[in-house]
Structure formats: C-alpha cells, structure tokens
Design a protein around this motif. Sequence first.
Motif, PDB file in Angstrom:
ATOM      1  N   HIS A   1      41.781   0.852  62.275  1.00 11.73           N
ATOM      2  CA  HIS A   1      42.460   0.274  61.123  1.00 11.73           C
ATOM      3  C   HIS A   1      42.178  -1.229  61.106  1.00 11.73           C
ATOM      4  CE1 HIS A   1      44.879   4.019  61.001  1.00 11.73           C
ATOM      5  NE2 HIS A   1      44.872   3.890  62.316  1.00 11.73           N
ATOM      6  N   VAL A   2      41.638  -1.723  60.005  1.00 12.66           N
ATOM      7  CA  VAL A   2      41.381  -3.158  59.867  1.00 12.66           C
ATOM      8  C   VAL A   2      42.706  -3.846  59.538  1.00 12.66           C
ATOM      9  CG1 VAL A   2      40.172  -4.950  58.591  1.00 12.66           C
ATOM     10  CG2 VAL A   2      38.992  -2.806  59.125  1.00 12.66           C
ATOM     11  N   LEU A   3      43.167  -4.686  60.452  1.00 16.66           N
ATOM     12  CA  LEU A   3      44.428  -5.397  60.239  1.00 16.66           C
ATOM     13  C   LEU A   3      44.216  -6.713  59.508  1.00 16.66           C
ATOM     14  CD1 LEU A   3      46.340  -4.834  63.600  1.00 16.66           C
ATOM     15  CD2 LEU A   3      46.036  -3.297  61.645  1.00 16.66           C
ATOM     16  N   LEU A   4      43.161  -7.440  59.899  1.00 18.24           N
ATOM     17  CA  LEU A   4      42.881  -8.740  59.284  1.00 18.24           C
ATOM     18  C   LEU A   4      41.379  -8.953  59.220  1.00 18.24           C
ATOM     19  CD1 LEU A   4      45.346 -11.093  61.250  1.00 18.24           C
ATOM     20  CD2 LEU A   4      45.720 -10.107  58.974  1.00 18.24           C
ATOM     21  N   GLU A   5      40.956  -9.728  58.262  1.00 25.08           N
ATOM     22  CA  GLU A   5      39.589 -10.234  58.242  1.00 25.08           C
ATOM     23  C   GLU A   5      39.598 -11.650  58.799  1.00 25.08           C
ATOM     24  OE1 GLU A   5      38.073  -9.943  54.293  1.00 25.08           O
ATOM     25  OE2 GLU A   5      37.915  -7.753  54.345  1.00 25.08           O
ATOM     26  N   GLY A   6      38.508 -12.038  59.419  1.00 21.91           N
ATOM     27  CA  GLY A   6      38.419 -13.370  59.988  1.00 21.91           C
ATOM     28  C   GLY A   6      38.296 -13.328  61.500  1.00 21.91           C
ATOM     29  N   GLN A   7      38.227 -14.513  62.092  1.00 24.72           N
ATOM     30  CA  GLN A   7      37.982 -14.651  63.530  1.00 24.72           C
ATOM     31  C   GLN A   7      39.304 -14.939  64.249  1.00 24.72           C
ATOM     32  OE1 GLN A   7      34.861 -17.683  63.707  1.00 24.72           O
ATOM     33  NE2 GLN A   7      33.323 -16.066  63.708  1.00 24.72           N
ATOM     34  N   TRP A   8      39.920 -13.875  64.767  1.00 23.76           N
ATOM     35  CA  TRP A   8      41.243 -13.987  65.368  1.00 23.76           C
ATOM     36  C   TRP A   8      41.187 -13.777  66.878  1.00 23.76           C
ATOM     37  CZ3 TRP A   8      44.621 -16.236  62.372  1.00 23.76           C
ATOM     38  CH2 TRP A   8      44.434 -16.158  60.989  1.00 23.76           C
ATOM     39  N   ILE A   9      41.991 -14.577  67.591  1.00 21.95           N
ATOM     40  CA  ILE A   9      41.950 -14.663  69.049  1.00 21.95           C
ATOM     41  C   ILE A   9      43.264 -14.131  69.644  1.00 21.95           C
ATOM     42  CG2 ILE A   9      41.736 -16.257  70.999  1.00 21.95           C
ATOM     43  CD1 ILE A   9      39.205 -16.200  69.385  1.00 21.95           C
ATOM     44  N   ASP A  10      43.164 -13.406  70.757  1.00 26.89           N
ATOM     45  CA  ASP A  10      44.315 -12.914  71.524  1.00 26.89           C
ATOM     46  C   ASP A  10      45.387 -12.252  70.654  1.00 26.89           C
ATOM     47  OD1 ASP A  10      43.025 -13.839  73.730  1.00 26.89           O
ATOM     48  OD2 ASP A  10      44.420 -15.434  74.214  1.00 26.89           O
ATOM     49  N   PRO A  11      45.015 -11.231  69.879  1.00 29.78           N
ATOM     50  CA  PRO A  11      45.997 -10.581  68.990  1.00 29.78           C
ATOM     51  C   PRO A  11      47.028  -9.783  69.789  1.00 29.78           C
ATOM     52  CG  PRO A  11      43.945  -9.348  69.016  1.00 29.78           C
ATOM     53  CD  PRO A  11      43.692 -10.597  69.809  1.00 29.78           C
ATOM     54  N   THR A  12      48.294  -9.974  69.455  1.00 35.03           N
ATOM     55  CA  THR A  12      49.398  -9.379  70.212  1.00 35.03           C
ATOM     56  C   THR A  12      50.431  -8.813  69.251  1.00 35.03           C
ATOM     57  OG1 THR A  12      49.044 -10.999  71.978  1.00 35.03           O
ATOM     58  CG2 THR A  12      51.158  -9.848  71.954  1.00 35.03           C
ATOM     59  N   LEU A  13      50.819  -7.567  69.463  1.00 27.81           N
ATOM     60  CA  LEU A  13      51.775  -6.881  68.589  1.00 27.81           C
ATOM     61  C   LEU A  13      53.138  -6.747  69.259  1.00 27.81           C
ATOM     62  CD1 LEU A  13      49.525  -3.973  67.268  1.00 27.81           C
ATOM     63  CD2 LEU A  13      50.565  -5.742  65.831  1.00 27.81           C
ATOM     64  N   PHE A  14      54.185  -6.841  68.449  1.00 23.89           N
ATOM     65  CA  PHE A  14      55.533  -6.505  68.904  1.00 23.89           C
ATOM     66  C   PHE A  14      56.366  -6.115  67.691  1.00 23.89           C
ATOM     67  CE2 PHE A  14      55.491 -11.060  68.143  1.00 23.89           C
ATOM     68  CZ  PHE A  14      56.692 -11.316  67.480  1.00 23.89           C
ATOM     69  N   GLN A  15      57.485  -5.468  67.937  1.00 24.02           N
ATOM     70  CA  GLN A  15      58.332  -4.960  66.872  1.00 24.02           C
ATOM     71  C   GLN A  15      59.717  -5.608  66.948  1.00 24.02           C
ATOM     72  OE1 GLN A  15      58.974  -0.698  66.966  1.00 24.02           O
ATOM     73  NE2 GLN A  15      59.032  -0.542  64.738  1.00 24.02           N
ATOM     74  N   GLN A  16      60.242  -5.987  65.778  1.00 20.51           N
ATOM     75  CA  GLN A  16      61.598  -6.531  65.723  1.00 20.51           C
ATOM     76  C   GLN A  16      62.195  -6.270  64.352  1.00 20.51           C
ATOM     77  OE1 GLN A  16      62.789 -10.292  67.649  1.00 20.51           O
ATOM     78  NE2 GLN A  16      63.418 -11.022  65.634  1.00 20.51           N
ATOM     79  N   ASP A  17      63.444  -5.790  64.354  1.00 18.93           N
ATOM     80  CA  ASP A  17      64.199  -5.554  63.122  1.00 18.93           C
ATOM     81  C   ASP A  17      63.425  -4.702  62.124  1.00 18.93           C
ATOM     82  OD1 ASP A  17      66.262  -7.096  64.161  1.00 18.93           O
ATOM     83  OD2 ASP A  17      65.492  -8.949  63.278  1.00 18.93           O
ATOM     84  N   GLY A  18      62.766  -3.666  62.633  1.00 19.97           N
ATOM     85  CA  GLY A  18      62.080  -2.727  61.761  1.00 19.97           C
ATOM     86  C   GLY A  18      60.724  -3.169  61.264  1.00 19.97           C
ATOM     87  N   LYS A  19      60.289  -4.371  61.631  1.00 24.77           N
ATOM     88  CA  LYS A  19      58.980  -4.867  61.217  1.00 24.77           C
ATOM     89  C   LYS A  19      58.060  -4.988  62.424  1.00 24.77           C
ATOM     90  CE  LYS A  19      59.630  -7.484  56.926  1.00 24.77           C
ATOM     91  NZ  LYS A  19      60.845  -6.801  56.497  1.00 24.77           N
TER      92      LYS A  19
END
Length: 540
Positions: free
Chosen positions: A383-401
């Motif tokens: 799944h393509v989340l973003l276009e562009g040159q992104w560094i150290d991508p980190t996911l977390f969840q809070q308040d349903g988002k």
Amino acid sequence: MPENRKLRFAVLVDGPLLKKWQADSIQHLLDTKHTEFIGFIQNTGSTNQPTTSVSLGFRFIYKKIDRNGPLQLTEWEKQFPATPKFSFTPESKRIINYLTNSDLAKLKSLDLDVVLRFGFGILKGEALSIPTYGIWSFHHGNPRKYRGGPAAFWEIFEGDSITGSMLQQLNEKLDQGQLIREGFFQTTNHSYRANLYHVLEETAVWPALAVKAIINHPQQKLALQTISEKGKLYKVPGNLTSLRFIFNVFSNKVSFHLNRLFRAEKWNVGRVNQPIEELINKPMKPIKWLNEAPSNSYYADPFAWNNKEVLLELYNYKSSKGSLKKLDTNSGKIIDFLNDDTHYSYPFSISHNEKRYILPENYKSNLLQLHEVDDKLNHLQKHVLLEGQWIDPTLFQQDGKWWLSCMHASSPKENLCLFYANSIEGPYKPHLLNPVLTDISSARPAGTPFLFNEKIIRPTQNCSKTYGGIVVLKQIDKLSPTEFQESFVKEILPQKGRYSEGLHTLSTAGEEILVDGKRYYFNFWNFWNQLKASFNKKTT
C-alpha cells in the motif's frame, strides 16, 4: 476573530529592500489562503545605512557569504506589486523606537491581526498591543544562551552543537517575548554561510504555521510561554575574535573532511533483557551484543519479528546501499526480504487485525510503501502511504486514528512530519502544522512508540553532536490533526564498551528491547566513496 474572516497582516520595513528569506516568509503567509496583506509600513526615519562600528574582521567574514541565497536583496514593491505602503516616523529614545501618537492612530485604523517585523529596530510602547495577535519578530539564536548577534555566528565560535531560533510576539522585555514557535538546528561548524543559510531558510515558514494554528484554534492562546531565561548578550565581533573565528572554522573544516574519509560508522545490534516500559523509571540493563556484520558492512535498525528472529538493515560500504535481512539470533542464519536495487533500511514491523506489516525506509524510490507479509515474510500486498523521500517511517495508533511519523530527506534530522488516517493502510493526510517539530535533539524517530500511563512515549534521536548519538524518550501530550505537543521524559545514553559512540534504535521485543550501537573504524570503501563524492562535487 470572526469565523471565515481572513487574518489581516502588515510588515514593518526600514527601506525599499527585503532579504529573500523575508520575502519568502511573506509569500508563505499569502500561500495559506487565510491572510489578507494590508501593506508595508515603512520607517521613514531610518537611514538604513550600515554601522561604522563593524570591525574589519567581521566585514571580511560577512563579505565571503554570497548573496544568491536567502540574503539576496529584492525590492518589495516589485515582489509584491500593488501592495499599499504606509509611512511611519518613530521617535527614538537611545536605542528604543516608539510610534508617535499620529502613527499609533494610523496603526489602529488598519485593524490588523498581526504585524511582522522586518524593520524599525527595537520597538516598544503601545504599538505592541494594537494588533490582535501582536507584533511578531524573529530571533535567530536561542535567547536563553545567545542574545544579540550576529545570527548563527556565536554558536560556531563557542563550539555549541545546536543553533536555535525563535519566532516571538514582542513585549516590553528585550529578547523575552511570548514564544510562538522555536526550533533547534545542528550547527554547521565548518561553514558560517551554511549555518546561517540553513537557519534562515528553515524558519521562513514559521509565521504561516502560526497563522494556521490561529485559524484552527482562534480561542486558544497563541504564545506557548514567556522566555524567562536571559542568555549572554553578544555583539558584533572585533578583529581578534574574528581572526579566532576564521581559525576555528578552518580547523572544523579540516576535521569534518578527515572524519568523513577516515572514520566510518560500525553499527551493531544488541538485546536487553528488560521490558521497554521499565526504561521510564529504571536504567537500561547491560546490552548483550550480537556478532558483528562482515568488515565492509554493519547491522542497524533492529525490529523484532518473533522471539528469536530480528529484522534489520545490513549496510554495505562497497555498494553504498542498505538491504533488509531477517537474522536468526540463535543460529546466525540470515535471509533477504523486500529488496531490489535501491537502498532499504529501518524495517519497522507492526501487527494489526491479524495482519503483519513492514514499513521500511526506501526513500530513493520516492515512495513510502506499507508491505503486508505472512509469517515467513512472503509478500502479499503493498500500500502506497506517501509519495516522496521519507526517512524512518514509524506508525502508532491513538484515539482511533493511525499516525505516521517520519522525516523528509531534505531535512532528515531536524523536521518531524506527521500524517494521519482512519486505517493503517491509509489514505494518509498531512498534519496541519507540518513540520510539527524542529529539533535536532529529539525530532527523528528511533524505534517503537509505546504506552506508559496511557500516554504515547516516542523514542527519538539526538543527532546534535553525532548522527544517532543518544536516544531521547518524549511523551506526546497533545495530538490531533491540528495540534501537536510533546515533552521530555528521559535520555538513554550509549553504554560503555565497544559500541559507546552512539545509540539510535529502541524497539520492543516482548519482554526484551532491541538496540543498536556504534563505534568508528577505518573502512577503505567508505574512504573511496567519500573521496569520489568530493571530487564529483568539485567538477559539477
């Protein structure tokens, strides 16, 4: 401010010219589509002539800075045609300027929300309280340590690894205004030009970000705090100080290039027998280091896959490329996954709704992609989340988002950007105030966010003295699509021993923590590649 009303602003100037970074700042305000430019307020009492007290030594230093960057002069009447102009003649009392009663009346009649100060010197008096949100002024330096000027100069002279900057709402106290926004940049100690340019270019957008905050939260107090600490008052350096500065910069430049050639980083991965939550109140237990990668490479960015297998980056100095590996910590067996001809690193892993995902850094592809895989790392979907040159991508969840924190390759250590979505697979929208944080000492992600006392704790990197020098734990205090605020919790220092030169990943592995640490060594391929890069730069 009434709903749907545009924010009315004016700009204080001393003469017909603006520096490019100042013109850029005005354009950023206009680009928000939430502002109405009422006009320039010109100081007709200012001669706008350079002071004769500037030493020959500093004149020499300053003349070496080319004028094609943010210091390039532009005529504001041509840059912003048809913009009204108002002439004010302030009264001067020693070094302080005050508006006359007639000019105060004119200022009130303009019905302004904000005035941006690019002139009028030190301004005090009733004028400061007339615009709804006050008069805004830049101070390119951390006022807790460096008051006065020149901007971005004394940090190099004093050997400070951080150059600060702030946008303040002026009050009667010099350099102690109401803080609107501040940032901390890595000092480029081998180039005054580079250090000054970087600060000017990065901060030009700050008034526009403050306007966005006002538009979305008009009832909230704009200023975060008052600057109560007063740093040393600096002045334009004399000839002897300028000579010492030139020597320091030359020495720093020699060290910079020698370090690039002869000091390669050798990262390695280790395990700590301790839950990550314990780090809040207890020191980190001893690290048990794994076997090193082969001589021309290193292991870094570890994330747990199961109780014995670790996902990590294997960087190879000969190819100047990182690749993703799964390492069995018991047998030492290592396999490839998700690799192609581009650079990969930071294989952030996460599970959600019985699905397993890997979100690696792959900035040279100009795509940030979330990979769905099975337990054996067979690729199922991306799944393509973003276009562009992104560094150290980190996911977390809070308040349903779902929240995605990352750095752009144009500013990989200082500017934190956030994106949010209702689903882990997106689509992701940018935070209103991106970059939400500018701080070389705690912006860049450093591993797995975790919960403590119902608050998200974000491991971050302090890169002020060296890349990946220290891990800093930050607590997220406010988070919404239009707000972000976090506070310092704790520093995690590298442990004494073989890998004592840096620590830049903390990731959770059940009841253990995965870390990486670094040492320095000479590597021929690093030497050769840096030499080629320097030669190519000189010939282009």
